[in-house]
Design a protein around this motif. Structure first.
Motif: not given
Ligand code: REL
Length: 821
Positions: A580-583, A588-594, A617-621
């Motif tokens: 979960a910490a890795a996800l 976060f960093f993918d959203a920031e890269a966008f 979605a993966e974190i939610a799952a």
């Protein structure tokens, strides 16, 4: 601690230290567990029967057949495990009287026990394994120690760690002595239960009660005893029914031998948010002393018969400053009066010898300021020093305070709801920090009470166990160090084969999340900060993600090898928190890269946005799996996907906002690239003596601690660095851990000299609540300028200790233009 014991009695290491005094294979004199009946005396303390019952179940789970358990005086078997308290078990008392059981100085000792084999202990019995406790908890700890050393994790129920199956179990014949513990009162504080423990208890574990009640608390008490702890500060938020609103809770705590206290904000065992009905304004001892005193009197009267620790003093209704008293001098005078009156109640309803009743004064948040202004606390009251809610202890006792008979303690956090940012989710405080800070507290004699805020208990298992193992045997844990402890935890929980690999995963997980907690990724603190604006460039963020990817690669390898029966435990204790910490980082960093790349590299930016969404979605799952599938649905409601989700405030995690896919212009500057071009020299690469290396702390994997906190006058020890710098001028900064000076001083000091030049003293002001502090606790470092600038080339840098306890993580050279020699 072994004075007076017969030479044959060994000082024992505890189960996590794995010294192999219980094994699966027999040796000539070893005692075989199989076939032995468990005997305890009907007149012993109730907790002894409860622990003996758990021992029966534990041995049954390991060996396939539970032993017989009885209080009869004529056993049915030829061998027995006799569990009893000195003075409460006639069989054990007889053996001691006849000199057949050597207990040395056990009588009168605190929470200690002896485990020994005795031949022909009673008519009809050939041999017995005797667990003799000095007092009620000593005996219970003995029974749980046997279980734990044989292969039952303290987390067998709370994290579904299945007892190891054994063909047979043999106990070495030598007598072993355990205890007394390093710290007298050791326990946990269940706090911020709103997003896990409370909904889980109310809806899943005890729906008939509909709250955290006796059924849940009983499981907590059992866990505490398995961890050789003795104290609980119960849940206290508005969502929960107050502990003492149901008298069954305190009665049950007493049966389990658990000492009840209440949090820093709740004097005299009350729970203000649930029990004070007259409104916050009336909770004012200046204006309404009679009303408030009656409120406290009621609890002293009803609970005076139980073993409790009384919190003294007063704060607001919840986690806020006291109402009334006026300025700090007025508040101090009022607090002194409050403490006197509270002790009056204790003398009247608990014990006329007030000084014998455990009482604590917890100098949390603003209360520490009042204490520092000169508050007089009676000498027999334990002073409990707080951390800053992020794992750094704010103050420890000076020489004069150390001489007080009431001694000191620590209130520590593995979980926290509050400013500048909460950390309620994954409990990533590194073991090395806990060992360092609590070790320092122990060295400065804070040994009366240690309480740790564990949030919802899950997933703070590793940190909780570490804290309590230290409180039981501080030197044993310190000898292992953080990495040794992680390995011991992994071995105890998952067996020897994967222990090293799992420990390496845990170490890497703690290092990465120490750089930034998964709850603090928004880089937001204080008003007006922009969400998702990390100081890392896209490339630096990607480098961090690559490290997480490598970690997940290792996690997957180990996950595939975990035997089926331990998969739930693996998920709860390792897989969920690490993954979960890795996800959370990837999201976060993918959203920031966008947000940074959409103008420049729109195609790549959109791929990153899509990945941020799918990671969300993966974190939610993953979290759904915790709640719905793990252990057959046992944990429904225990895990929140975001800490404090749904109700964001300035100090709660901002819920993930998916990148706006139709954006065409960057929302964030393309590349802030803070930190680029720096030359970083890790502290542990030095030569020199008088500093201590701490593995597992800081960014480079280790840090160096100055001096010896017990000998503050011994300073001046030097660390020497040979550094080669590129051409140009370089400003020298130091990275320190955001620790505090020992005795309430306002700054940390160390000195730096270059090429044999006069050392410059660096002064790092330390004040909870200011910007440097908030930055320090969220970054896991305090970057402080030295004022020195050097030219490129080969340089000799000497760092000299000034204040003991300063922890150096790195020397950092910053480009400072052209060199002007
Ligand atoms: O961690 C603490 O000790 C405090 O923050 C708590 O007492 C308080 O309940 C906090 O969770 C906020 O509500």
């Amino acid at each position: 601690m072994l004075a007076g014991l017969a030479a044959a009695v060994l000082a024992a290491t505890t189960a996590w230290a794995q010294d192999g005094w219980i094994s699966e294979t027999g040796s000539p004199h070893a005692f075989p567990i199989a076939g032995a009946e468990i005997l305890y005396a009907s007149d012993d303390h109730p907790v002894v029967g409860l622990a003996a019952g758990d021992l029966r179940d534990d041995l049954g789970a390991m060996l396939g057949k539970p032993p017989r358990l009885s209080t009869e005086t004529s056993p049915k078997s030829r061998t027995a495990i006799i569990v009893g308290t000195l003075g409460r078990n006639p069989l054990i008392d007889g053996l001691v009287r006849d000199g057949r059981l050597q207990v040395g100085d056990l009588p009168g000792a605190w929470e200690s026990f002896v485990i020994a084999v005795v031949d022909r202990p009673a008519p009809g019995l050939d041999r017995a394994l005797v667990i003799a406790g000095s007092d009620r908890r000593g005996t219970a700890f003995g029974a749980y120690e046997l279980s734990r050393a044989a292969g039952v994790s303290p987390w067998t129920w709370w994290a579904d760690v299945k007892p190891q199956k054994k063909k047979a179990l043999y106990v070495a014949a030598d007598a072993r002595r355990f205890g007394p513990p390093s710290v007298r009162y050791r326990g946990i504080f269940i706090n911020d239960e709103d997003w896990g423990l409370q909904p889980w208890a109310a809806k899943t574990f005890d729906p008939a009660y509909g709250d955290i009640g006796p059924k849940t608390y009983e499981k907590v008490f059992q866990l505490l005893l398995r961890l050789k702890a003795n104290t609980l500060w119960p849940a206290m938020h508005e969502v929960s029914k107050p502990f003492n609103a149901d008298p069954a809770n305190a009665a049950l705590a007493d049966r389990w031998g658990i000492v009840m206290g209440s949090s820093h904000a709740e004097p005299m065992l009350r729970n203000n948010v649930g029990e004070w009905k007259a409104g916050a304004e009336a909770f004012n001892y200046a204006a309404n002393p009679g009303g408030v005193l009656d409120y406290w009197r009621e609890r002293a009267k009803s609970n005076g018969r139980y073993e409790s620790i009384y919190t003294l003093g007063m704060r607001g209704i919840h986690d806020s400053g006291m109402v009334g008293g006026g300025d700090i001098d007025g508040q101090r005078a009022l607090l002194e009066k409050i403490i006197t009156d509270q002790r009056g109640l204790i003398g009247r309803y608990v014990d006329p010898k007030v000084e014998t009743v455990p009482q604590v004064f917890t100098a949390y948040k603003e209360v520490l300021d009042i204490y520092r202004s000169g508050l007089k606390v009676p000498d027999d009251v334990t002073l409990v020093w707080p951390d800053d809610n992020f794992g750094y202890i704010r103050q420890l006792p000076n020489e004069q305070e150390r001489r007080r008979p009431g001694g000191s303690g620590v209130y520590y956090h593995l979980s926290y709801l509050g400013a500048p940012l909460s950390h309620l989710w994954l409990s990533t405080t590194p073991p090395a920090l806990v060992i360092e800070e609590m070790g320092r507290a122990f060295d400065l004699d804070a040994r009366k009470l240690w309480v740790v805020n564990v949030g919802d208990i899950k997933p703070a298992e590793l940190g909780t166990q570490l804290f309590l193992d230290m409180a039981w045997d501080v030197e044993g844990v310190r000898k292992l160090g953080a990495h040794g402890y992680e390995e011991a935890f992994a071995r105890e929980t998952f067996g020897p084969q994967q222990a090293k690999a799992i420990a390496a995963i845990l170490a890497q997980h703690h290092q990465l999340n120490f750089e930034r907690k998964p709850e603090h990724l928004q880089w937001f603190w204080g008003k007006g900060a922009t969400p998702r604006s990390s100081p890392l460039s896209v490339a630096q963020g990607d480098e961090r993600l690559a490290r997480f990817d490598a970690l997940i690669g290792k996690l997957d390898v180990e996950a595939a090898k975990i035997p089926a029966e331990q998969r739930d435990a693996w998920f709860e204790l390792v897989d969920y928190p690490v993954r979960a910490a890795a996800l959370a980082n990837r999201r976060f960093f993918d959203a920031e890269a966008f947000d940074r790349l959409i103008g420049e590299r729109p195609d790549e930016a959109r791929v990153r946005a899509a990945r941020a969404r799918s990671t969300d979605a993966e974190i939610a799952a993953l979290t759904r799996r915790f709640n719905e599938e793990i252990a057959g649905g046992k944990w429904r409601g225990i895990m929140s996907e975001e800490p404090a989700d749904g109700s964001w405030t300035s100090f709660r995690q901002r819920p993930f906002e998916a990148p706006a896919v139709d954006a065409t212009t960057p929302r964030l500057a393309p590349s802030p690239a803070e930190g680029e071009g720096l030359v970083v020299v890790e502290a542990e690469t030095a030569s020199g003596q008088g500093w201590r290396r701490i593995d597992g702390l800081g960014r480079g994997g280790a840090a160096m601690a100055a001096g010896d906190v017990r000998e503050p006058s011994k300073t001046g020890a030097a660390l020497d660095y040979d550094v080669t710098l590129p051409a140009g001028a370089w400003a020298l900064d130091v990275d320190l851990l955001p620790t505090f000076p020992l005795n309430g001083q306002t700054a940390l000091r160390l000195a730096v000299g270059v090429d044999g030049g006069a050392p410059v003293t660096i002064v790092a002001p330390r004040k909870v609540g200011d910007k440097a502090w908030a930055q320090g606790v969220t970054d896991g470092r305090l970057r402080v300028g030295s004022g020195a600038t050097v030219c490129g080339g080969k340089r000799a840098v000497r760092v000299t200790s000034v204040d003991p306890g300063v922890v150096l993580d790195a020397l950092v050279f910053r480009p400072a233009g052209a060199c002007k020699p």
